[in-house]
Motif scaffolding. Sequence first.
Motif, PDB file in Angstrom:
ATOM      1  N   LYS A  77       0.936  -1.218   0.026  1.00  0.00           N
ATOM      2  CA  LYS A  77       0.012   0.072   0.079  1.00  0.00           C
ATOM      3  C   LYS A  77       0.902   1.104   0.028  1.00  0.00           C
ATOM      4  CE  LYS A  77      -4.493   0.788   0.412  1.00  0.00           C
ATOM      5  NZ  LYS A  77      -5.611   0.140  -0.215  1.00  0.00           N
ATOM      6  N   LEU A  78       0.688   2.125  -0.541  1.00  0.00           N
ATOM      7  CA  LEU A  78       1.684   3.329  -1.104  1.00  0.00           C
ATOM      8  C   LEU A  78       1.919   3.990   0.134  1.00  0.00           C
ATOM      9  CD1 LEU A  78       0.915   4.737  -4.586  1.00  0.00           C
ATOM     10  CD2 LEU A  78       2.640   3.237  -3.951  1.00  0.00           C
ATOM     11  N   TYR A  79       0.946   4.127   1.190  1.00  0.00           N
ATOM     12  CA  TYR A  79       1.344   5.045   2.158  1.00  0.00           C
ATOM     13  C   TYR A  79       2.616   5.112   2.889  1.00  0.00           C
ATOM     14  CZ  TYR A  79       0.260   2.844   6.580  1.00  0.00           C
ATOM     15  OH  TYR A  79       0.364   1.864   7.545  1.00  0.00           O
ATOM     16  N   PRO A  80       3.059   3.904   3.266  1.00  0.00           N
ATOM     17  CA  PRO A  80       4.202   3.810   4.074  1.00  0.00           C
ATOM     18  C   PRO A  80       5.627   4.534   3.428  1.00  0.00           C
ATOM     19  CG  PRO A  80       3.243   1.564   3.996  1.00  0.00           C
ATOM     20  CD  PRO A  80       2.789   2.539   3.132  1.00  0.00           C
ATOM     21  N   VAL A  81       5.595   4.892   2.361  1.00  0.00           N
ATOM     22  CA  VAL A  81       6.589   5.883   1.684  1.00  0.00           C
ATOM     23  C   VAL A  81       6.513   6.821   2.214  1.00  0.00           C
ATOM     24  CG1 VAL A  81       5.449   6.690  -0.212  1.00  0.00           C
ATOM     25  CG2 VAL A  81       8.214   6.130  -0.195  1.00  0.00           C
ATOM     26  N   LEU A  82       5.551   7.453   2.780  1.00  0.00           N
ATOM     27  CA  LEU A  82       5.552   8.757   3.508  1.00  0.00           C
ATOM     28  C   LEU A  82       6.525   9.161   4.477  1.00  0.00           C
ATOM     29  CD1 LEU A  82       1.717   9.417   2.964  1.00  0.00           C
ATOM     30  CD2 LEU A  82       3.344  10.180   1.495  1.00  0.00           C
ATOM     31  N   ALA A  83       6.715   7.913   5.203  1.00  0.00           N
ATOM     32  CA  ALA A  83       7.438   7.887   6.477  1.00  0.00           C
ATOM     33  C   ALA A  83       8.851   8.491   6.198  1.00  0.00           C
ATOM     34  CB  ALA A  83       7.713   6.338   7.297  1.00  0.00           C
ATOM     35  N   LEU A  84       9.452   8.217   4.814  1.00  0.00           N
ATOM     36  CA  LEU A  84      10.731   8.993   4.798  1.00  0.00           C
ATOM     37  C   LEU A  84      10.848  10.106   4.565  1.00  0.00           C
ATOM     38  CD1 LEU A  84      11.614   6.442   1.606  1.00  0.00           C
ATOM     39  CD2 LEU A  84      12.296   6.100   4.122  1.00  0.00           C
ATOM     40  N   GLY A  85       9.562  11.003   4.293  1.00  0.00           N
ATOM     41  CA  GLY A  85       9.577  12.227   4.330  1.00  0.00           C
ATOM     42  C   GLY A  85       9.902  12.720   5.702  1.00  0.00           C
ATOM     43  N   ALA A  86       9.379  12.192   6.775  1.00  0.00           N
ATOM     44  CA  ALA A  86       9.839  12.490   8.213  1.00  0.00           C
ATOM     45  C   ALA A  86      10.996  12.130   8.475  1.00  0.00           C
ATOM     46  CB  ALA A  86       8.934  11.623   9.223  1.00  0.00           C
ATOM     47  N   VAL A  87      11.740  11.266   8.086  1.00  0.00           N
ATOM     48  CA  VAL A  87      13.106  10.758   8.047  1.00  0.00           C
ATOM     49  C   VAL A  87      13.997  12.001   7.433  1.00  0.00           C
ATOM     50  CG1 VAL A  87      14.822   9.210   7.737  1.00  0.00           C
ATOM     51  CG2 VAL A  87      12.788   8.366   8.533  1.00  0.00           C
ATOM     52  N   LEU A  88      13.573  12.456   6.343  1.00  0.00           N
ATOM     53  CA  LEU A  88      14.301  13.568   5.728  1.00  0.00           C
ATOM     54  C   LEU A  88      14.242  14.720   6.584  1.00  0.00           C
ATOM     55  CD1 LEU A  88      15.770  14.710   3.288  1.00  0.00           C
ATOM     56  CD2 LEU A  88      13.685  15.072   2.044  1.00  0.00           C
ATOM     57  N   VAL A  89      13.123  15.238   7.001  1.00  0.00           N
ATOM     58  CA  VAL A  89      13.082  16.450   7.759  1.00  0.00           C
ATOM     59  C   VAL A  89      14.118  16.344   8.906  1.00  0.00           C
ATOM     60  CG1 VAL A  89      11.749  17.798   9.338  1.00  0.00           C
ATOM     61  CG2 VAL A  89      10.577  16.989   7.023  1.00  0.00           C
ATOM     62  N   LEU A  90      14.115  15.307   9.732  1.00  0.00           N
ATOM     63  CA  LEU A  90      14.807  15.017  11.037  1.00  0.00           C
ATOM     64  C   LEU A  90      16.310  14.724  10.397  1.00  0.00           C
ATOM     65  CD1 LEU A  90      12.781  12.470  13.059  1.00  0.00           C
ATOM     66  CD2 LEU A  90      12.950  14.969  13.216  1.00  0.00           C
ATOM     67  N   ALA A  91      16.595  14.195   9.290  1.00  0.00           N
ATOM     68  CA  ALA A  91      18.183  14.421   8.777  1.00  0.00           C
ATOM     69  C   ALA A  91      18.501  15.696   8.498  1.00  0.00           C
ATOM     70  CB  ALA A  91      18.121  13.602   7.312  1.00  0.00           C
ATOM     71  N   ILE A  92      17.608  16.493   7.909  1.00  0.00           N
ATOM     72  CA  ILE A  92      17.993  18.162   7.678  1.00  0.00           C
ATOM     73  C   ILE A  92      18.314  18.710   9.283  1.00  0.00           C
ATOM     74  CG2 ILE A  92      17.521  20.299   6.995  1.00  0.00           C
ATOM     75  CD1 ILE A  92      15.707  18.539   4.657  1.00  0.00           C
ATOM     76  N   ARG A  93      17.378  18.424  10.044  1.00  0.00           N
ATOM     77  CA  ARG A  93      17.381  19.203  11.352  1.00  0.00           C
ATOM     78  C   ARG A  93      18.817  18.536  12.196  1.00  0.00           C
ATOM     79  NH1 ARG A  93      13.465  22.148  14.796  1.00  0.00           N
ATOM     80  NH2 ARG A  93      14.718  22.601  16.743  1.00  0.00           N
ATOM     81  N   GLY A 109      15.655   6.470  16.891  1.00  0.00           N
ATOM     82  CA  GLY A 109      16.761   5.810  16.476  1.00  0.00           C
ATOM     83  C   GLY A 109      18.049   6.736  16.511  1.00  0.00           C
ATOM     84  N   VAL A 110      18.638   7.089  15.455  1.00  0.00           N
ATOM     85  CA  VAL A 110      20.008   7.701  15.636  1.00  0.00           C
ATOM     86  C   VAL A 110      19.557   9.240  15.945  1.00  0.00           C
ATOM     87  CG1 VAL A 110      21.311   6.230  14.275  1.00  0.00           C
ATOM     88  CG2 VAL A 110      19.930   8.027  13.077  1.00  0.00           C
ATOM     89  N   PHE A 111      18.493   9.547  15.881  1.00  0.00           N
ATOM     90  CA  PHE A 111      18.014  11.069  15.924  1.00  0.00           C
ATOM     91  C   PHE A 111      17.771  11.343  17.455  1.00  0.00           C
ATOM     92  CE2 PHE A 111      16.213  10.232  11.475  1.00  0.00           C
ATOM     93  CZ  PHE A 111      17.208  11.119  10.673  1.00  0.00           C
ATOM     94  N   ASP A 112      17.481  10.149  18.164  1.00  0.00           N
ATOM     95  CA  ASP A 112      17.370  10.410  19.539  1.00  0.00           C
ATOM     96  C   ASP A 112      18.435  10.900  20.143  1.00  0.00           C
ATOM     97  OD1 ASP A 112      16.348  10.095  22.039  1.00  0.00           O
ATOM     98  OD2 ASP A 112      16.938   8.056  22.677  1.00  0.00           O
ATOM     99  N   GLY A 113      18.335  12.280  20.827  1.00  0.00           N
ATOM    100  CA  GLY A 113      19.393  12.970  21.632  1.00  0.00           C
ATOM    101  C   GLY A 113      20.358  13.643  20.746  1.00  0.00           C
ATOM    102  N   ALA A 114      19.949  13.895  19.271  1.00  0.00           N
ATOM    103  CA  ALA A 114      20.953  14.327  18.512  1.00  0.00           C
ATOM    104  C   ALA A 114      20.967  15.942  18.713  1.00  0.00           C
ATOM    105  CB  ALA A 114      20.547  14.065  17.055  1.00  0.00           C
ATOM    106  N   ARG A 115      21.745  16.560  18.294  1.00  0.00           N
ATOM    107  CA  ARG A 115      21.966  17.808  18.428  1.00  0.00           C
ATOM    108  C   ARG A 115      21.586  18.698  16.985  1.00  0.00           C
ATOM    109  NH1 ARG A 115      27.774  19.787  20.691  1.00  0.00           N
ATOM    110  NH2 ARG A 115      26.627  21.969  20.448  1.00  0.00           N
ATOM    111  N   ASP A 116      21.017  19.657  17.137  1.00  0.00           N
ATOM    112  CA  ASP A 116      20.475  20.510  16.050  1.00  0.00           C
ATOM    113  C   ASP A 116      21.849  20.965  15.275  1.00  0.00           C
ATOM    114  OD1 ASP A 116      18.030  20.516  16.374  1.00  0.00           O
ATOM    115  OD2 ASP A 116      17.759  22.301  17.361  1.00  0.00           O
ATOM    116  N   TRP A 117      21.691  20.708  13.813  1.00  0.00           N
ATOM    117  CA  TRP A 117      22.621  21.222  12.793  1.00  0.00           C
ATOM    118  C   TRP A 117      21.863  22.308  11.817  1.00  0.00           C
ATOM    119  CZ3 TRP A 117      22.334  20.597   7.502  1.00  0.00           C
ATOM    120  CH2 TRP A 117      23.532  20.769   6.551  1.00  0.00           C
ATOM    121  N   PHE A 118      20.614  22.234  11.861  1.00  0.00           N
ATOM    122  CA  PHE A 118      19.992  23.414  11.030  1.00  0.00           C
ATOM    123  C   PHE A 118      18.508  23.466  11.979  1.00  0.00           C
ATOM    124  CE2 PHE A 118      16.874  24.731   7.930  1.00  0.00           C
ATOM    125  CZ  PHE A 118      17.505  25.539   7.302  1.00  0.00           C
ATOM    126  N   ARG A 119      18.515  24.809  12.057  1.00  0.00           N
ATOM    127  CA  ARG A 119      17.195  25.154  12.688  1.00  0.00           C
ATOM    128  C   ARG A 119      16.690  26.453  12.244  1.00  0.00           C
ATOM    129  NH1 ARG A 119      18.705  25.420  17.413  1.00  0.00           N
ATOM    130  NH2 ARG A 119      18.818  27.596  17.800  1.00  0.00           N
TER     131      ARG A 119
END
Length: 493
Positions: A227-243, A459-469
Amino acid sequence: MQETKPHRRQKRARFVIPSSNDSFLAKFTEVAGGPLGSHSAPGAVSPGFFTVERVLVISTVLAALLGILIKGYCRVNGWETPTHFYATCYSDFPELFRSRGLGEGVIPFFDQQSLFEYPVIMGLIAGATALLIPGSGLDLERIRGYFDLNATLVVAVWIVTVLATARINRRRPWDAAMVALAPGIVLSGFINWDMWAVAMLAVGMFFFARKRPVLAGVLIGLGTATKLYPVLALGAVLVLAIRSGKFRTFLVTAGAAAASWLVVNLPIAIMNPAGWRYFFEFTQDRPAGFSSLWFAYNLVADRLHWMQLGAATINSLALDLFVGACALIALLGLAAPRRPRLAQLVFLIVAAFILTNKVYSPQFVLWLIPLLALARPRWRDFLLWQAAEALHWGAVWMFLGQYTSGGLPQHNLDMPYYVLAVLLHMAATAYLMVRVSLDIWDPWQDPIRVKRIDDPHGGVFDGARDWFRLDLARPSASLLPWRRAKTEAGRDG
């Protein structure tokens, strides 16, 4: 002998008790003596047989039996239009078993002449389970057997979803009770195979929380092939990766998702290109689906003699609204005083997709239930939302009964009441989005972020410091990596 056994109290992690953490649930504990006392030790003292996970599994099975009971009329009398709508026991399982050749041994995508309007894995599940039904023909006994087999498998993946949700955050396993007992799953879990994709995303998020992005990506890719909707989770991962600046996590997760999706889809696309494309063409060309915003508008427009919206116009408007909603969610994620939690962003993105999509089937509520249990485990809001969804569930079957039978409005649920039920479901979902957004903007309201907990799902974002805000009030105070690099270079000079 009893006194010489090793003391194991310290090996058990204490966890949050909902009646102590949720004031709404505390009101319902008087029959059991009130909320748990401050000197109790949940998670530190062995509960014997009735561990949290076993209680959750038992609760899921009981809820599933209730869901099967709701389908009882059709199991006895058969699934026929419009009776299965009026009896609120409609399911795609028997309908597709008869109309897509599954009962004659057709396996979607492997038969060049068959067309199946769902993604590859869902088609393979539908075809493979049909082969397991003994006998031949389309009699009620075989149709009932097909429904029972698929319903049993749905219960199995429902249990997997509950356990994955419980294990993502070890301190709050009882939050998974929302998934185990959700009225939305009881009512709509046996309509289609959506629970398979729900389980895959839940397990994928479990692996992500355990810092295993490759396995998380594989499960997200397989879920997307269902079902296509699980791919939307990658959008959340991208936002946190940028942050956080952790772009490798996004690339690994997205790469694994793309690889697993291709492994499933590429052979089918080569073997049967027309059959593989049909899902995408059907999705693109179909008109507004029942219970969507666009379908409700067209109903009102038809009654008031306004201009109705065609498929092409709806596709464009739906895409624009969804992209705009995602942009706002990304802005919220990048500008919030504290980095959002993964589950919060995934919930917002999937909810935005549901509200803007040109189709809303009753089973789509399954997508959001595990995500809300992780994003905002508050029972009052959860039950209010589920009540609105249950009202919509009843309204859509009554409307479809009138729609397919041509019955007189005075003997059926008239159109305005159905539209009101659709708007209520949308308003309840939008309300949850607002509450989750407020939790992101003001982390002190977040029920998860207590006692210095950051993001147990991240996961790896737990406790991560901001790089972009971004700082919307004072742009000059924004945390920008190029600005920091320039400052550090000036200092070195």
